[in-house]
Every structure is written in structure tokens, then in C-alpha cells.
Design a protein around this motif. Structure first.
Motif, PDB file in Angstrom:
ATOM      1  N   PHE A 127      47.723  79.082  51.574  1.00 23.85           N
ATOM      2  CA  PHE A 127      48.716  80.055  52.017  1.00 23.85           C
ATOM      3  C   PHE A 127      50.015  79.314  52.270  1.00 23.85           C
ATOM      4  N   CYS A 128      51.102  79.780  51.691  1.00 29.02           N
ATOM      5  CA  CYS A 128      52.372  79.080  51.903  1.00 29.02           C
ATOM      6  C   CYS A 128      53.538  80.053  51.906  1.00 29.02           C
ATOM      7  N   ILE A 129      54.690  79.523  52.231  1.00 35.01           N
ATOM      8  CA  ILE A 129      55.899  80.343  52.352  1.00 35.01           C
ATOM      9  C   ILE A 129      56.866  79.956  51.233  1.00 35.01           C
ATOM     10  N   ARG A 130      57.458  80.988  50.621  1.00 37.58           N
ATOM     11  CA  ARG A 130      58.389  80.767  49.519  1.00 37.58           C
ATOM     12  C   ARG A 130      59.825  80.846  50.022  1.00 37.58           C
ATOM     13  N   PHE A 131      60.644  79.925  49.598  1.00 38.58           N
ATOM     14  CA  PHE A 131      62.078  79.927  49.925  1.00 38.58           C
ATOM     15  C   PHE A 131      62.771  80.031  48.580  1.00 38.58           C
ATOM     16  N   ALA A 132      63.278  81.246  48.251  1.00 40.18           N
ATOM     17  CA  ALA A 132      63.821  81.492  46.905  1.00 40.18           C
ATOM     18  C   ALA A 132      65.337  81.653  46.975  1.00 40.18           C
ATOM     19  N   ILE A 133      66.041  80.694  46.425  1.00 39.62           N
ATOM     20  CA  ILE A 133      67.502  80.666  46.513  1.00 39.62           C
ATOM     21  C   ILE A 133      68.113  81.198  45.209  1.00 39.62           C
ATOM     22  N   GLY A 134      69.242  81.895  45.309  1.00 38.25           N
ATOM     23  CA  GLY A 134      69.881  82.358  44.086  1.00 38.25           C
ATOM     24  C   GLY A 134      70.855  83.507  44.270  1.00 38.25           C
ATOM     25  N   ALA A 135      71.056  83.964  45.515  1.00 39.52           N
ATOM     26  CA  ALA A 135      72.054  85.017  45.727  1.00 39.52           C
ATOM     27  C   ALA A 135      73.441  84.456  45.394  1.00 39.52           C
ATOM     28  N   LEU A 136      74.355  85.374  45.097  1.00 37.89           N
ATOM     29  CA  LEU A 136      75.665  84.960  44.581  1.00 37.89           C
ATOM     30  C   LEU A 136      76.486  84.191  45.594  1.00 37.89           C
ATOM     31  N   ARG A 137      76.386  84.590  46.859  1.00 39.16           N
ATOM     32  CA  ARG A 137      77.304  84.036  47.873  1.00 39.16           C
ATOM     33  C   ARG A 137      76.650  82.955  48.745  1.00 39.16           C
ATOM     34  N   THR A 138      75.446  82.524  48.367  1.00 46.07           N
ATOM     35  CA  THR A 138      74.729  81.556  49.194  1.00 46.07           C
ATOM     36  C   THR A 138      75.406  80.181  49.150  1.00 46.07           C
ATOM     37  N   THR A 139      75.631  79.603  50.344  1.00 50.04           N
ATOM     38  CA  THR A 139      76.203  78.264  50.443  1.00 50.04           C
ATOM     39  C   THR A 139      75.181  77.336  51.107  1.00 50.04           C
ATOM     40  N   LYS A 140      75.511  76.062  51.110  1.00 49.05           N
ATOM     41  CA  LYS A 140      74.634  75.093  51.768  1.00 49.05           C
ATOM     42  C   LYS A 140      74.430  75.464  53.231  1.00 49.05           C
ATOM     43  N   GLN A 141      75.495  75.953  53.845  1.00 53.17           N
ATOM     44  CA  GLN A 141      75.400  76.327  55.261  1.00 53.17           C
ATOM     45  C   GLN A 141      74.371  77.447  55.476  1.00 53.17           C
ATOM     46  N   ASP A 142      74.345  78.425  54.567  1.00 54.36           N
ATOM     47  CA  ASP A 142      73.368  79.514  54.699  1.00 54.36           C
ATOM     48  C   ASP A 142      71.941  78.978  54.649  1.00 54.36           C
ATOM     49  N   VAL A 143      71.703  78.091  53.684  1.00 54.62           N
ATOM     50  CA  VAL A 143      70.358  77.523  53.536  1.00 54.62           C
ATOM     51  C   VAL A 143      70.013  76.715  54.788  1.00 54.62           C
ATOM     52  N   ASP A 144      70.943  75.889  55.212  1.00 56.33           N
ATOM     53  CA  ASP A 144      70.700  75.037  56.377  1.00 56.33           C
ATOM     54  C   ASP A 144      70.417  75.879  57.621  1.00 56.33           C
ATOM     55  N   GLU A 145      71.195  76.933  57.803  1.00 51.50           N
ATOM     56  CA  GLU A 145      71.022  77.747  59.014  1.00 51.50           C
ATOM     57  C   GLU A 145      69.653  78.431  59.033  1.00 51.50           C
ATOM     58  N   VAL A 146      69.238  78.955  57.878  1.00 52.70           N
ATOM     59  CA  VAL A 146      67.927  79.605  57.847  1.00 52.70           C
ATOM     60  C   VAL A 146      66.828  78.563  58.021  1.00 52.70           C
TER      61      VAL A 146
END
Lengths: 516, 516
Positions: free
Chosen positions: A477-496
Motif C-alpha cells: 500500500f503506498c501513496i502517489r504524488f502526481a505532479i503536472g498541473a500547469l501552475r505548479t512550482t517548486k514551492q507548491d511541491v515543497d509545501e505539500v
């Protein structure tokens, strides 16, 4: 509503869309409403008299928007991205304004011809073989609704092709033609005796569209095992063994789904190995489901990893969704076939009221004969607008952004001893779980189910879960982190990611307390 | 494109749509382009760099618009109407701006709940039985893409239901349960032995979606004969005789299509007669295809003629397209089922990555399990906007306008001795042909084929043809005049009819000259 009222309402709608995108980042990514929230607020009695539009538009903001999960939010990391761009929205506007059902060329010649053109572009952009161009006279491309519809379409084409092969074998063996029934040239006896022997093959990692296609056609789906050490990708020898076993039992292989980028972990099946197996069986057809990952063929540096040359050599049909991270709003599923007769021989029905002189003359394509339904939307406009508005370089920059962000995240996660990356990171997708020293498989699963459930309860984090199943590593069982939205920045990924770490720390701490 | 550029491009798009509708009547209804017109003008090489939007929008006007057939033109009388309204266009705009694939309730709760609501409204508006309400807990409604997709969906649900009936019979006869395979509870042996015995029934007047559904499922379609004296409608005794004949041969009836408003002539099958027959066979399912005519159930005065009470009593599923003359732009197909388990038991597949706590708790509907595909568009917005903007009375006024215009036309045609009305005029549809004293059937057909071909060559007239086939009147080639566009007035009908008369006179005169 007259033209001037529409102009006013249209400007207002544009303004509201602008406001939405300007305020997107201040919203939570997930809707926080409870089941029934909208039904409780709206009258089940339809209005007798028409209302002025401003009141309707206001209700959209007041009632509908709170129930929207923001797939365009820069912090949307669930499922796979489903990106829409302004160019795509504009394409839909133009397209709906000339609404027509598009089933024949003559319904609106521009609908068919613009689709032919943009699908030629997509062959070039994705690096597909020339045989997939409609201009090749052999294969061709069509825009459909979804990867599931396209998989079903491919499977039906494959079934008819397989039955034709069996009919020829039967004819050669018996020396006589057998009677046909209805609009098909396949003898009823062959269809009747052989259909229930047909088998669909995929892996345990194949998207549920494999199982669903089988359900819809009433045929069995064999989910073949994969190994974690192969990165959860299907191998040729496993396929071959299964087919041989089935043939001994009297079954017939007719449809194999090879996946480029599985939904669970982004695995890329061994297409060349699978393709070599499929080639040995004249009844078998290879469909490539690259729903999510296929758009990354637009990046030359990813083509080898995504086995593009193998797809070009072996795929009978290929599907990728421009409406996932390809910048085009849902729905825009790109479907290519190596031989378009596989479609028309399975799908062509032409009653008198659908006949046209252009089709009779054979000078045009009537796309209804390449698809399941009769009517179709004018989807090529949005794809045309997006590809012109972004250019190939713009699309590539967007894709690379997601891949780079995922690579950065993978590097952070791999350095954190609390976590484990459970499958090779692929493009924008990372699968991880919490580790714990001395925990057995069940305890690890329990821990991660709990983490997932805490994250799922938060409106500001949107990830989804999966279970990876393999012969050598069991069920994870694992969790998926799927990146690819248009406005996503490094900061968004880091914050989540920081929130994931926070919830994980709390959870681990609670576990330690319980133990002490 | 940033937000401010989008605002500018959006306003411009709204202005262009306004210009289009203002100038619609000055255009020819049909596009005059030749096959290949667009492909010849556009480069097959995709652009490397993105372009500014005004150039793209300008190309839409310059290149695409000439290839558009104007289905919204007041003189569009071909096929069936495919009306779009400003409310619908606005609905699509709002919907594309929050693009999401909508497969689960949690994808965006508003998508599912608004659809539930408007489908309740449609049950009320159309006068359908309460069992078709989702709130009934038994049946329910869903918005799909097209009547063909819905017919296929119904047929798959019917197949699974029939196989379950056979499995129970098998179990009762043998006293043992048989093993199942895959995600279905139907024993493989039952599926394998019985699927190829299943038969679909309709009439020669059933839309080609009947034949296509059969093609897609690889099952036979029996097109039963009708009589001109029955108004080309299917009778129960004909169906019963065919089923009994088939059962004797070992076949199993599983899917019957009853049509309310055939495409060729608007015939309404004898639903009660058919329904009584279907009820005798537990494996059989009655699907009502009311793709075009069903929207007229919104008119109380048409319900008896359109056999609504019979549909309510006997239909297992019902489909009508709001995207025909129901004021909602393509696609918006309304599909209702008497028992939603027929859908979910056939279509539900839930892998781990699609599970949600709301669905696990059973408190929400995940529409993916009511349809073939996984993803779905947010179509309820446009239906909601249209029904609120027009109100029930607005929809009724639009429908009555088309019906009245057709009735006026029928009266004109019936008084002109040159013409013959070949089937009872129905709602907005009139089928006619040229008569000629002393001409035999082949000569009459030849004459009307020639008239149709002359009309088809004109950009200012858009009618379509059909062949009516019956036991008592043979095959009749005729021309369909289908009224129902939003802006059509008596003058539009009169002007087009005057052109038909003019071409007919010329044709008859030429015939007389040849004879003399």
C-alpha cells in the motif's frame, strides 16, 4: 436571451473565469462539502418561467463552486493531472458556438479536416511512426472521449480482426464459404463458436480499463503477474507462457494491452518483448495504453525510456490523453491505429439517411465509422488552439517542469530515512510510503493506510493511494504524488511535502507513545 | 497566455460569436467547400513556437468558418435539429473552466450532484415515472454522450441481466453453483455457452444504432418488418412471432429496441404491445430509443401520441437527446433506467486508486459505474443553465413552434397535387416525395432521387433523404423536411419550400420535354 444579453453574460463569464484563476491559490485544493450538500440546497421542481441570466450565473458561484475540487490548483497531486489552459477554454467556446454532431464530413467539413490536421501534428510532436498518419492512407488518428472508450474501440476492432482470421482458417480447412448474417462478413458459425474463446491480456498493473473492456465485451481478462525487480512492468515470457497455457485449453489470444506508464506507478511494459510474442499469433492485436505517459513522447530525451521505437514497431493501436497533462481540457483522447481498416471493417454502418455524395465517392472520411458512437464533438479546435498557442516548445517546457519537480521531490524523499520510494519515479509520478524499523508488511500497510486517511481528510492536501502488487514484493500500500498541473512550482511541491512530513511525524510519534 | 490576455481573447471570442449569430441568416445553410479544402490550406508541420492568440482566432474565422455547415441556421431542415442556445454555450464555458474528469463524486462533488438534480428535473419535465428518479433509490438518470452510446450501455446491462437469469435457471436445474471468473458473478460456463445465443430485436425503421450496437457486441440484430398502414411502427405480434421462431432455434431474446420517433419518418412503435411481449421473457430488456421525439414529452398534448404512459409502464431504459431539439448543445444525451442495479452490476470496477471514503460508505454515486467510460464531462451545467434560462414554458414554446410550422407545411404540401406525403407527419418531421401520374415505383424513385440530388447540390437548401421500407408499400425513396432550429420562422419554411417547388417544377417540365 438575445445577442446583446449574451454579450453581457459572456463578458461576465470571462471575468468570473479570470477571477477564478487569479484566486485559485488562495483556495483549498479539495472541496470540503459533504455528500448531499448541493441537493439539499436546490429545489427538485424545475422552474416554469425562464430566469434572467445574472441570477443563474450567481448561483453557479454560490452553489456549484464550493463543490468543485480544483484540478487546476497548483497543489493538485492526486490521480493524474487533468490540465486545462485558456487556449483550450477558448477552443471549447468556438466549438460550442457552431454546435453540430459531426458524424459525417458533410456535417461540417471543417470538423473532420481540422481533426485530420491536428492528428498529423500530434504524430509529429509525439514522434509516432508515419504509418499512424491519416495521410499515409493506411493508419490514422481520431480524437475520442477517453482512454477507456479508445481501449474498448480497439478491442472491438481486434475481436473482428481475430474472427476474420479464424474465418479464413476455417474456410481454408473446409474449402467452403459459410453464410454470414447482418452487416458483417464474418460467418455466423465462426462468430458463434469462437467469440467465447477470445481472451484479453494485460498485467495486474494494467489500468482498470482492461478489466472494464473485458466486462463490456463479456470476455475474460487475464491479469498477468509482474515483478518489483522489473519495475512492475510486464515481460514477454510471462505473456507467452499464459497464452500457450490458454491455447492448450482451447482459448484464442486476441487483445493484449501494453501499458506505457501505469496508473499505479508509471511502469513501462516491455513492449518489444510483448510485441514479439503478439506477432506469433495472427489473431492477436497489441493496444498500447499510454493514457498518461504518452504525451511525454513529445520530449526526445524521454522516448527511449518510454519505449517509443518499440511502440512504433509493434503497436496496432496507441492511445494517449491530451486531456491529462497535455494542456487540453477534458475530453481529448488521442487514438492512433496502424491500419484503419481494423476500425472501418468493425464499425461501419451506413443507412440511407446518413449517405452523402462525398462519402459515396470515397473522397472524405466519415469519422463515425472510426468510433463507437454516431455523434461527436468538435474537439480538434481546442487541440489546435493549444498546440498553436504553446507551440511544441511550450508543451515541452510544461512537461519538463513537472518531470523536474518530481525529480527534485524524489531526491528529497530519498534522503529522508522515514520514507521509502517503492517504485522507480517516472516522469511526474512518485510512489512512496512510510518506513518503520522492525515493522512487518501488515504493520507497514496499516501505518500507511492511516497516513493516507489523515492526508485525505485535509482540504489542503490532495494525494491518492494505490496498492502495488508483484510476485517478489507482495502487496504494498503506498501513496502517489502526481505532479503536472500547469501552475505548479517548486514551492507548491515543497509545501505539500512538508505537510506530509508533518502528518507522518505526528503519526510515528503517536505510535511510539502507544508502545511506551 | 496570462489572465489579462485571456480576458481580452475571451471578450473577442464572445464578440465573434455575437457577430456569427447576427449574420447567420445572411449565410448559406450549407458549407460550399470541397473535400480537402482545409487540409490544402494548413501546414502539416506543427508550430515550434507559440503564437499570439489574435492570429489563431483570425484563422478560425478565415479557415474554419467556411467549412462549417450551419446547424443553427433558421433554414436548417436536414437530419434532425441540433440546437444550441446562448445559455448552453455559457454552460460549456463555466464547465470547461473547472475541467475535471468527474469519474467519482469526490472528483468534484458538484458535478455528480448537479447532474442528479437536473435529471430529476428532466423526469418531471418529460413526465417520466417516478421510478426513473435517482431519488427513488431504484432507478435513475445519467447524462451521456449520444443515443448510440446509451443504446450500447443499455444492451450491455441487458446482456448481463439476461446471463444472470440464465445462471439462476442453470443453478436451479443443476442444484450446484458454478465457478465464476473475473469481476463478474456470472459463471464462466453460462457466459460461454449462452452469450452467442442472445439476439437483439428492432424494426427495419430502428435507427442504425441498433445495427451498430449489435456489431459492437458481436450479436445478431433482427430488423423486423413494419407496415405502411401502421405508420411504419413495430407491432407486438411481429415481435412475438420472431422471438418464438428464434427460441425454437435455441436463441434467447435479451434486448428489444422500441423507438418513439424513428429517424426515417418519426414512427412511434406500439410500445404497450411490444412491452407485453417483452414481459413474457425474463431474459428480455426493453430499451426505448426516443433520441429525437422524447423531448416532446415535455408537451402534455403530445404524450398520448408519443405513448409516454406505455414507456413509463414497460421501458427498462429510456434515452432522449436534449442536444437534438432540446436547446442544449451537443453532447447531452439523457438516459434513464428503471433499475440502476442493471447498470452497476454490469459496469462497476473499483481498483484501489479509484476508491474513496464516500463511495466506500455508500453515501454517494460514482457515475463511472453507470457508464462505459471512466472519465466524463461536466455536462449538467449547460442543461441546468438552459432549463433555468428558458423555464419549462420556454422549452415548450420552442417545441410547439417547430410542430406548428411542420403542421402548416404539411397542409401546404397536401394541397399541392405534385407531391405526396408518404408517412404521417410527426412533430417537426415531414416526409414527402414527388408524384407523377402513371409512373411506376422505380420511375418515382428515380424522379425523387434526381430531385434530392438537385436540392443537395444547392448551398441554400439543406434537406436529407431516406428510404421507407414496409411490407405493404415496398421501398419508397423520399425526402425529409425536419423543422426545429431555434430561429426558424414560417417565412424560412415557406422560402425553402418554394425552392423545392421550383426545382420540382423544372424537373417535371424536363421530364415532359423528354417525353414529347
Amino acid at each position: 436571451m438575445d445577442v446583446e444579453q449574451f454579450r453581457k453574460a459572456g463578458y461576465a463569464a470571462i471575468d468570473q473565469i479570470c477571477d477564478y484563476y487569479t484566486s485559485l491559490e488562495q483556495r483549498d485544493v479539495k472541496s470540503a462539502v459533504k455528500p448531499g450538500y448541493l441537493l439539499e440546497q436546490l429545489s427538485t421542481t424545475p422552474p416554469t418561467k425562464g430566469e434572467a441570466f445574472p441570477a443563474i450565473a450567481a448561483d453557479f458561484q454560490k452553489l456549484v463552486m464550493p463543490g468543485i475540487t480544483h484540478w487546476q490548483h497548483p497543489k493538485f497531486f492526486a490521480y493524474f493531472p487533468s490540465v486545462v489552459t485558456f487556449e483550450s477554454i477558448l477552443g471549447d467556446m468556438y466549438s460550442s458556438s457552431v454546435s453540430n454532431p459531426g458524424f459525417n464530413w458533410s456535417c461540417s467539413p471543417a470538423c473532420t479536416e481540422l481533426e485530420q490536421l491536428v492528428m498529423e501534428w500530434m504524430v509529429t510532436i509525439l514522434g509516432l511512426d508515419d504509418v499512424f498518419r491519416t495521410s499515409s492512407g493506411k493508419g490514422g488518428g481520431i480524437i475520442g472521449t477517453s482512454a477507456s472508450d479508445m481501449c474498448l474501440t480497439a478491442a472491438i476492432a481486434a475481436r473482428e480482426r481475430a474472427l476474420r482470421v479464424l474465418a479464413r482458417e476455417h474456410h481454408n480447412a473446409n474449402g467452403t464459404a459459410t453464410p454470414t448474417e447482418g452487416p458483417t462478413d464474418i460467418p455466423f458459425s465462426v462468430r458463434s463458436e469462437s467469440t467465447n474463446k477470445l481472451v484479453i491480456y494485460g498485467s495486474t498493473q494494467t489500468h482498470s480499463i482492461g478489466v472494464k473492456t473485458a466486462l463490456l465485451l463479456g470476455l475474460p481478462f487475464r491479469a498477468l503477474p509482474v515483478k518489483a525487480e522489473d519495475g512492475y512492468a510486464l515481460r514477454g515470457d510471462v505473456l507467452q507462457a499464459a497464452i500457450e497455457e490458454d491455447i492448450k485449453k482451447g482459448f484464442v489470444p486476441f487483445f493484449v494491452i501494453g501499458t506505457v506508464g501505469t496508473t499505479s506507478s508509471g511502469a513501462v511494459d516491455y513492449i518489444a518483448e510483448i510485441g514479439e510474442v503478439v506477432r506469433q499469433y495472427p489473431t492477436a492485436f497489441l493496444h498500447i495504453d499510454a493514457a498518461w505517459a504518452g504525451m511525454a513522447w513529445a520530449l526526445p530525451e524521454q522516448r527511449e525510456m518510454l519505449r517509443l521505437a518499440e511502440v512504433n514497431k509493434y503497436g496496432d493501436s496507441v492511445c494517449t490523453n491530451a486531456h491529462k497533462w497535455g494542456l487540453v481540457g477534458f475530453d481529448c483522447s488521442l487514438f492512433f491505429v496502424r491500419d484503419r481498416r481494423d476500425l472501418t471493417e468493425a464499425l461501419d454502418v451506413t443507412p440511407t439517411y446518413l449517405r452523402t455524395k462525398e462519402a459515396d465517392a470515397g473522397t472524405v472520411i466519415d469519422y463515425r465509422n472510426w468510433q463507437l458512437a454516431l455523434g461527436r464533438r468538435f474537439r480538434s479546435v481546442k487541440l489546435w488552439f493549444v498546440m498553436r498557442g504553446y507551440g511544441v516548445e511550450g508543451l515541452q517546457a510544461h512537461l519538463r517542469n513537472g518531470i523536474d519537480l518530481c525529480s527534485d521531490l524524489a531526491s528529497v524523499v530519498s534522503k529522508d530515512s522515514k520514507f521509502e520510494i517503492v517504485a522507480p519515479p517516472r516522469l511526474g509520478l512518485l510512489c512512496f510510503r512510510l518506513k518503520k524499523e522492525g515493522a512487518n508488511a501488515a504493520e507497514l500497510d496499516g501505518l500507511n493506510v492511516e497516513l493516507n486517511s489523515r492526508l485525505a481528510a485535509r482540504p489542503d492536501v490532495h494525494l491518492t493511494q494505490t496498492i502495488l502488487k508483484s510476485e517478489d514484493a507482495g502487496e504494498i500500500f503506498c501513496i502517489r504524488f502526481a505532479i503536472g498541473a500547469l501552475r505548479t512550482t517548486k514551492q507548491d511541491v515543497d509545501e505539500v511535502w512538508a505537510e506530509v512530513v508533518k502528518d507522518s511525524d505526528t503519526l510515528l510519534l503517536e505510535g511510539d507513545r502507544l508502545k511506551n
